[in-house]
Design a protein around this motif. Sequence first.
Motif, PDB file in Angstrom:
ATOM      1  N   LYS A  97       0.853  -1.184   0.000  1.00  0.00           N
ATOM      2  CA  LYS A  97       0.000   0.000   0.000  1.00  0.00           C
ATOM      3  C   LYS A  97       0.890   1.236   0.000  1.00  0.00           C
ATOM      4  N   GLN A  98       0.696   2.073  -1.008  1.00  0.00           N
ATOM      5  CA  GLN A  98       1.453   3.318  -1.097  1.00  0.00           C
ATOM      6  C   GLN A  98       0.492   4.435  -1.446  1.00  0.00           C
ATOM      7  N   SER A  99       0.482   5.476  -0.663  1.00  0.00           N
ATOM      8  CA  SER A  99      -0.395   6.635  -0.885  1.00  0.00           C
ATOM      9  C   SER A  99      -1.859   6.217  -1.017  1.00  0.00           C
ATOM     10  N   GLY A 100      -2.247   5.196  -0.254  1.00  0.00           N
ATOM     11  CA  GLY A 100      -3.632   4.736  -0.262  1.00  0.00           C
ATOM     12  C   GLY A 100      -3.979   3.776  -1.375  1.00  0.00           C
TER      13      GLY A 100
ATOM     14  N   SER B 180      -1.052  -2.121  -4.706  1.00  0.00           N
ATOM     15  CA  SER B 180      -0.510  -2.649  -5.963  1.00  0.00           C
ATOM     16  C   SER B 180       0.689  -3.534  -5.663  1.00  0.00           C
ATOM     17  N   LEU B 181       1.191  -4.184  -6.713  1.00  0.00           N
ATOM     18  CA  LEU B 181       2.396  -5.006  -6.601  1.00  0.00           C
ATOM     19  C   LEU B 181       3.602  -4.090  -6.701  1.00  0.00           C
ATOM     20  N   ASN B 182       4.078  -3.585  -5.582  1.00  0.00           N
ATOM     21  CA  ASN B 182       5.202  -2.656  -5.646  1.00  0.00           C
ATOM     22  C   ASN B 182       6.248  -2.885  -4.562  1.00  0.00           C
TER      23      ASN B 182
ATOM     24  N   ASP C 118       8.941  -4.650   3.046  1.00  0.00           N
ATOM     25  CA  ASP C 118       8.364  -3.450   2.442  1.00  0.00           C
ATOM     26  C   ASP C 118       6.878  -3.624   2.127  1.00  0.00           C
ATOM     27  N   ALA C 119       6.384  -4.839   2.276  1.00  0.00           N
ATOM     28  CA  ALA C 119       4.984  -5.142   1.951  1.00  0.00           C
ATOM     29  C   ALA C 119       4.077  -4.780   3.115  1.00  0.00           C
ATOM     30  N   TYR C 120       2.782  -4.874   2.860  1.00  0.00           N
ATOM     31  CA  TYR C 120       1.760  -4.540   3.853  1.00  0.00           C
ATOM     32  C   TYR C 120       0.840  -5.736   3.993  1.00  0.00           C
TER      33      TYR C 120
END
Length: 135
Positions: free
Chosen positions: A95-98, A101-103, A109-111
């Motif tokens: 989760k990045q900036s709400g 995605s697969l990032n 670093d995952a959520y």
Amino acid sequence: MTKKFTEEEYQKIADCFDKVNKKYNMGVMNPNLLIQMQDELFGNFNFIEDWGEIMAISNPRTRKQAHDQFVEKEKKCYWRHKKTDKRGNRWYLSKQSGLVSLNAKKKSDAYPFTESKIRSWGYDLDMYEKEEAEQ
């Protein structure tokens, strides 16, 4: 032993009561409520053994407490895609900036997300390996 409901079952019961209450203007103490709810939820629940829990979930005043007491807590998991990219990396959902995605290349670093959340966002669970998060 008290039955634990899933989040989906809890929501079905709450929605059913709200629908019956809105349609017929029935309160929790109305004797016809049982008949209406059995008709709506037929075959999904054991109304004889679980009636107390079902009514606690149905009643808007006790619903939150019933959720805490009778709904099974979903475990959060890390979700790693089964396929690799061109470099052989396997990506985690994050989760990045709400946005989800697969990032994330590393689990650190995952959520962690619950299975119902992943499903509600439209992700195909068969495409991911899950690993329980430490609680």
